[in-house]
Design a protein around this motif. Structure first.
Motif, PDB file in Angstrom:
ATOM      1  N   GLU A 153       0.806  -1.219   0.000  1.00  0.00           N
ATOM      2  CA  GLU A 153       0.000   0.000   0.000  1.00  0.00           C
ATOM      3  C   GLU A 153       0.837   1.265   0.000  1.00  0.00           C
ATOM      4  O   GLU A 153       0.299   2.356  -0.196  1.00  0.00           O
ATOM      5  CB  GLU A 153      -0.923   0.001   1.224  1.00  0.00           C
ATOM      6  N   ALA A 154       2.143   1.164   0.225  1.00  0.00           N
ATOM      7  CA  ALA A 154       3.007   2.352   0.247  1.00  0.00           C
ATOM      8  C   ALA A 154       3.138   2.913  -1.159  1.00  0.00           C
ATOM      9  O   ALA A 154       3.420   2.178  -2.106  1.00  0.00           O
ATOM     10  CB  ALA A 154       4.374   2.002   0.812  1.00  0.00           C
ATOM     11  N   ARG A 155       2.930   4.233  -1.322  1.00  0.00           N
ATOM     12  CA  ARG A 155       2.904   4.852  -2.642  1.00  0.00           C
ATOM     13  C   ARG A 155       4.145   5.679  -2.949  1.00  0.00           C
ATOM     14  O   ARG A 155       4.264   6.197  -4.050  1.00  0.00           O
ATOM     15  CB  ARG A 155       1.673   5.762  -2.760  1.00  0.00           C
ATOM     16  N   SER A 156       5.040   5.854  -2.001  1.00  0.00           N
ATOM     17  CA  SER A 156       6.235   6.658  -2.238  1.00  0.00           C
ATOM     18  C   SER A 156       7.399   6.035  -1.484  1.00  0.00           C
ATOM     19  O   SER A 156       7.215   5.192  -0.594  1.00  0.00           O
ATOM     20  CB  SER A 156       6.022   8.103  -1.773  1.00  0.00           C
ATOM     21  N   THR A 157       8.617   6.448  -1.840  1.00  0.00           N
ATOM     22  CA  THR A 157       9.802   5.928  -1.164  1.00  0.00           C
ATOM     23  C   THR A 157       9.762   6.250   0.328  1.00  0.00           C
ATOM     24  O   THR A 157      10.113   5.409   1.161  1.00  0.00           O
ATOM     25  CB  THR A 157      11.065   6.518  -1.799  1.00  0.00           C
ATOM     26  N   ALA A 158       9.323   7.450   0.668  1.00  0.00           N
ATOM     27  CA  ALA A 158       9.246   7.829   2.080  1.00  0.00           C
ATOM     28  C   ALA A 158       8.266   6.926   2.830  1.00  0.00           C
ATOM     29  O   ALA A 158       8.533   6.514   3.966  1.00  0.00           O
ATOM     30  CB  ALA A 158       8.829   9.294   2.209  1.00  0.00           C
ATOM     31  N   MET A 263      19.421  -3.831  -6.965  1.00  0.00           N
ATOM     32  CA  MET A 263      19.225  -2.379  -7.015  1.00  0.00           C
ATOM     33  C   MET A 263      19.719  -1.678  -5.753  1.00  0.00           C
ATOM     34  O   MET A 263      19.712  -0.446  -5.687  1.00  0.00           O
ATOM     35  CB  MET A 263      17.747  -2.052  -7.205  1.00  0.00           C
ATOM     36  N   GLY A 264      20.158  -2.434  -4.749  1.00  0.00           N
ATOM     37  CA  GLY A 264      20.639  -1.809  -3.530  1.00  0.00           C
ATOM     38  C   GLY A 264      20.791  -2.840  -2.434  1.00  0.00           C
ATOM     39  O   GLY A 264      20.850  -4.048  -2.686  1.00  0.00           O
ATOM     40  N   ALA A 265      20.869  -2.365  -1.192  1.00  0.00           N
ATOM     41  CA  ALA A 265      21.044  -3.246  -0.038  1.00  0.00           C
ATOM     42  C   ALA A 265      20.246  -2.702   1.131  1.00  0.00           C
ATOM     43  O   ALA A 265      20.000  -1.491   1.237  1.00  0.00           O
ATOM     44  CB  ALA A 265      22.517  -3.363   0.337  1.00  0.00           C
ATOM     45  N   TRP A 266      19.842  -3.626   2.008  1.00  0.00           N
ATOM     46  CA  TRP A 266      19.080  -3.270   3.210  1.00  0.00           C
ATOM     47  C   TRP A 266      19.857  -3.740   4.425  1.00  0.00           C
ATOM     48  O   TRP A 266      20.267  -4.892   4.513  1.00  0.00           O
ATOM     49  CB  TRP A 266      17.709  -3.939   3.169  1.00  0.00           C
ATOM     50  N   MET A 267      20.073  -2.823   5.372  1.00  0.00           N
ATOM     51  CA  MET A 267      20.776  -3.150   6.600  1.00  0.00           C
ATOM     52  C   MET A 267      19.787  -3.160   7.764  1.00  0.00           C
ATOM     53  O   MET A 267      19.004  -2.218   7.934  1.00  0.00           O
ATOM     54  CB  MET A 267      21.871  -2.126   6.897  1.00  0.00           C
ATOM     55  N   ALA A 294       8.617  -3.074  -3.311  1.00  0.00           N
ATOM     56  CA  ALA A 294       7.927  -1.839  -2.927  1.00  0.00           C
ATOM     57  C   ALA A 294       8.719  -0.611  -3.357  1.00  0.00           C
ATOM     58  O   ALA A 294       8.147   0.378  -3.843  1.00  0.00           O
ATOM     59  CB  ALA A 294       7.692  -1.819  -1.412  1.00  0.00           C
ATOM     60  N   LEU A 295      10.041  -0.646  -3.175  1.00  0.00           N
ATOM     61  CA  LEU A 295      10.866   0.487  -3.602  1.00  0.00           C
ATOM     62  C   LEU A 295      10.831   0.655  -5.110  1.00  0.00           C
ATOM     63  O   LEU A 295      10.819   1.785  -5.621  1.00  0.00           O
ATOM     64  CB  LEU A 295      12.304   0.290  -3.118  1.00  0.00           C
ATOM     65  N   GLN A 296      10.808  -0.459  -5.839  1.00  0.00           N
ATOM     66  CA  GLN A 296      10.733  -0.370  -7.295  1.00  0.00           C
ATOM     67  C   GLN A 296       9.414   0.271  -7.727  1.00  0.00           C
ATOM     68  O   GLN A 296       9.389   1.160  -8.585  1.00  0.00           O
ATOM     69  CB  GLN A 296      10.873  -1.774  -7.905  1.00  0.00           C
ATOM     70  N   ARG A 297       8.310  -0.176  -7.147  1.00  0.00           N
ATOM     71  CA  ARG A 297       7.007   0.403  -7.488  1.00  0.00           C
ATOM     72  C   ARG A 297       6.951   1.870  -7.119  1.00  0.00           C
ATOM     73  O   ARG A 297       6.441   2.695  -7.885  1.00  0.00           O
ATOM     74  CB  ARG A 297       5.890  -0.355  -6.762  1.00  0.00           C
ATOM     75  N   ALA A 298       7.491   2.203  -5.936  1.00  0.00           N
ATOM     76  CA  ALA A 298       7.464   3.602  -5.514  1.00  0.00           C
ATOM     77  C   ALA A 298       8.304   4.471  -6.444  1.00  0.00           C
ATOM     78  O   ALA A 298       7.916   5.598  -6.770  1.00  0.00           O
ATOM     79  CB  ALA A 298       7.982   3.723  -4.073  1.00  0.00           C
ATOM     80  N   GLY A 299       9.460   3.942  -6.898  1.00  0.00           N
ATOM     81  CA  GLY A 299      10.292   4.710  -7.817  1.00  0.00           C
ATOM     82  C   GLY A 299       9.605   4.964  -9.138  1.00  0.00           C
ATOM     83  O   GLY A 299       9.659   6.086  -9.688  1.00  0.00           O
TER      84      GLY A 299
END
Length: 721
Positions: A153-158, A263-267, A294-299
């Motif tokens: 449901e998150a629509r943005s990176t923030a 596309m990146g890393a999560w710590m 989710a980050l891809q969709r938000a981007g």
């Protein structure tokens, strides 16, 4: 014996946990089991939570979420600790989550249940880390279900980062998070949680070749788990000093992979030791995959919004310099679907004569092609107006331009079925003289303007019109002229403001009229600039608060684009200028021409009079006025060769007003009283006027005559027995 006494006898307490208010109600036995004085009490959530072992708290949180999702009982074993961290006792909790809707529309729940003491562990022992009680697999599945739904449901990176920071993992919970992206050959910090502002500095723009866990994860696409500081120091000695200052003892670095590309890393960092068992690694890996998606969709969504915003900003004009004696405000809200672009537009055009023009229009459709046609049509209308053409000529040329443009696109894109469909546009063009307030209106299938008078009365101003632009290339557009009096406000809008929410033209206008009349200004009631507030209120009447106008879960409820323009001529009562020290209720006045070729406008004349008298004390007098107006205008059309000019004016204070209506025509023949028979179909106009009017007469003029009548408002008296 009471139920509470029976439960206390078997060491069973009752509790009620209100998640919305954050309070917990305990009876005496439940308070005793939690190590509190044995008496009923209501405590804040944090006070009760501090009595549970933190590992058990994480477990019951997942169990409750699963019970809410499945509609079952939530059962768990909880270790009760004292202030020194020692286990006092172990209790079994059984509770039923009850869903409740809060006042702001969010879904929450309340737990009602029992707690009962069980035999393990022995009091006085140290609260060491024991195997997690309860069903780990069910708790993990509940957590992943909740996390997946929240991230979807998150629509943005923030928003994605906020959701990731709020996740409470079953059995272990990170207190420090960071999401790294890739920009060329360097790492970038997309966001972090659990750190102070500026802590990300050393990790920003770090080369991918750096001996740092996140950089290695991006290079290899494989996760790195560091259960202890010794492991971190041994594997990454060069960057250990950067991590040492955060006082964490365990770290997990996982790749964010979408479509096979890292596309990146999560710590995820922990202040409590984490062993990273296979189950824990499985949870972290699954969360990392959902986070990457989710980050891809938000981007992608943010890129589309940036494109949409840029496109609309380039097409939507600025209202230009201030105009002496007038105020202008405008709003545009795109539809909720797709790229959120559409065909509505407005414009303000300075004219060579020193006047200015207001334009509002709506190209058919809510897609990119509609937005493209809108941009071209807006430029064409501006060009024709800047050449000095009259309003009717501007719309005639614009219609020819749009028809030719659609025809050329149709022939150039035969393979595109959508491009073959013709498009049309509605438009309202108003040429304004700021000195006199004279408005010349040409209308192409667009809704009529509405005028709010100085006392708050709102009238929909009927104007002559033609076909929408682009349907027939050579179309005539008649011009209607009227005056915007000092203190009056005119509203131009597209049909999205009227018909959204299942409304038709009539009910939609009623909704907007209520907003316009509710914003009536007393002397000094608004500061200068109130027109902007009124524009916001009109949009909120359709779409709710301004937070709903942006992207988010409510955006798809927007059915159509909205464009609205407000023009106010400064004067007493409008709120734009300085308030009058002794305000006087202004006159209400409306004027309407009914042509011989337009007898259907008689209905518009009746509606104008009824709206003018919307708050008249006696409804029967209103009906009488409407009947006399209909009779007088009809007589002009039947017995003369000219048009009828209707002028209606109401003056005076509420309850003591005087209505004067004049109907003028170009004929010199005066009306006379007749005595029609029972079966006669005409000849009763003068008789009706004599019976219903308080005063009436005929005034000859140089060319023609004017028939008038007056009604005096009589306040209704309370009925007496």
């Amino acid at each position: 014996m009471r139920t509470e006494d029976v439960l206390a006898a078997v060491a069973t307490g009752l509790w009620r946990w209100d998640n919305a208010s954050g309070t917990v109600s305990l009876d005496g036995e439940a308070a005793r089991l939690l190590g509190l004085p044995a008496e009923p009490v209501v405590l804040p959530e944090v006070a009760v939570r501090s009595r549970f072992h933190p590992v058990d708290w994480n477990e019951i949180n997942g169990i409750v979420n699963l019970a809410v999702a499945e509609g079952t009982l939530a059962e768990a074993r909880l270790r009760i600790m004292d202030v020194d961290g020692r286990v006092l006792r172990t209790v079994r909790s059984r509770s039923k989550p009850l869903e409740r809707w809060s006042a702001d529309g969010s879904l929450d729940y309340e737990l009602i249940g029992t707690i009962q003491e069980i035999a393990e562990p022995q009091p006085g022992t140290t609260a060491v880390h024991t195997p997690i009680t309860g069903d780990w697999r069910r708790s993990r599945e509940a957590f992943l279900l909740d996390a997946g739904r929240a991230l979807a449901e998150a629509r943005s990176t923030a928003e994605v980062l906020r959701v990731a920071a709020s996740l409470s993992m079953p059995g272990f919970n990170p207190d420090g998070l960071a999401v790294f992206g890739v920009a060329g050959d360097r790492l970038s910090v997309i966001g972090h949680h659990g750190h102070d502002a500026g802590d990300e500095g050393p990790f920003t723009d770090m080369l991918l070749e750096t001996d740092y866990p996140a950089a290695e994860v991006v290079r290899t696409g494989r996760a790195i788990y560091l259960p202890s500081p010794e492991d971190y120091k041994r594997r990454f000695p060069a960057t250990w000093p950067l991590a040492q200052r955060f006082d964490r003892v365990s770290w997990a670095f996982l790749p964010l992979i979408v479509a096979g590309r890292t596309m990146g890393a999560w710590m995820a960092a922990f202040k409590q030791p984490a062993s990273f068992s296979p189950d824990e690694r499985s949870v972290l890996t699954t969360v990392a995959r959902m986070l990457a998606q989710a980050l891809q969709r938000a981007g992608v969504a943010e890129s589309e919004r940036e494109l949409t915003t840029g496109l609309q900003r380039s097409m939507m004009p600025q209202l230009g310099p201030e105009i002496p004696g007038m105020r202008i405000a405008a709003r545009y809200v795109p539809t909720g679907g797709g790229l959120q672009v559409g065909g509505d537009w407005y414009d303000m055009i300075p004219l060579p004569s020193g006047r200015f023009a207001l334009v509002i229009g709506d190209v058919q459709g809510h897609d990119v092609r509609a937005a493209g046609l809108m941009g071209q049509l807006r430029i064409a209308v501006r060009a024709y107006a800047s050449e000095g053409h009259r309003p009717d000529a501007v719309l005639s040329r614009a219609s020819r331009f749009l028809a030719g443009l659609c025809a050329s696109q149709e022939s150039a894109a035969q393979e595109d079925p959508d491009a073959q469909s013709p498009r049309f546009a509605t438009c309202l063009y108003v040429e304004c003289d700021p000195e006199t307030g004279t408005l010349e209106v040409a209308r192409a299938g667009h809704p009529d303007p509405a005028v709010r008078m100085t006392d708050g009365t709102v009238l929909m101003r009927p104007t002559a019109g033609g076909l929408p632009l682009g349907i027939v290339p050579d179309t005539d557009y008649p011009t209607t002229r009227f005056t915007l009096e000092p203190g009056e406000t005119m509203m131009l809008c597209t049909d999205g403001l009227i018909e959204t929410g299942g409304h038709d033209l009539d009910t939609g206008w009623a909704r907007l009229r209520a907003v316009l009349e509710a914003d009536t200004h007393d002397a000094g009631g608004h500061e200068p600039g109130h027109l902007e507030t009124l524009a916001d209120l009109l949009v909120q009447a359709v779409h709710g608060p301004s937070s709903h106008h942006t992207t988010g879960p409510l955006a798809d409820r927007r059915e159509d684009d909205i464009a609205v323009v407000l023009l106010c001529r400064e004067g007493a009562g409008c709120g734009c200028g300085a308030p009058s020290a002794h305000p006087v209720r202004p006159a209400r006045r409306t004027m309407l021409t009914v042509a011989q070729a337009e007898p259907e406008r008689i209905a518009g004349a009746r509606r104008q009079v009824r709206e003018l008298l919307h708050d008249w004390a006696d409804e029967e007098q209103v009906d009488s006025a409407v009947l006399m107006v209909s009779e007088m205008v009809t007589n002009v059309l039947m017995h003369t060769d000219g048009d009828a000019l209707l002028v209606a004016e109401a003056v005076g204070e509420l309850g003591e007003r005087r209505l004067r209506v004049e109907v003028a025509d170009s004929s010199d023949e005066l009306p006379h009283k007749r005595h029609p028979g029972e079966m006669a179909s005409s000849g009763r106009g003068v008789l009706l006027t004599e019976m219903l009017a308080d005063a009436w007469g005929v005034d000859p003029r140089g060319e023609g005559k004017s028939i008038w009548f007056e009604l005096y408002e009589q306040s209704k008296q309370p009925d007496t027995p």
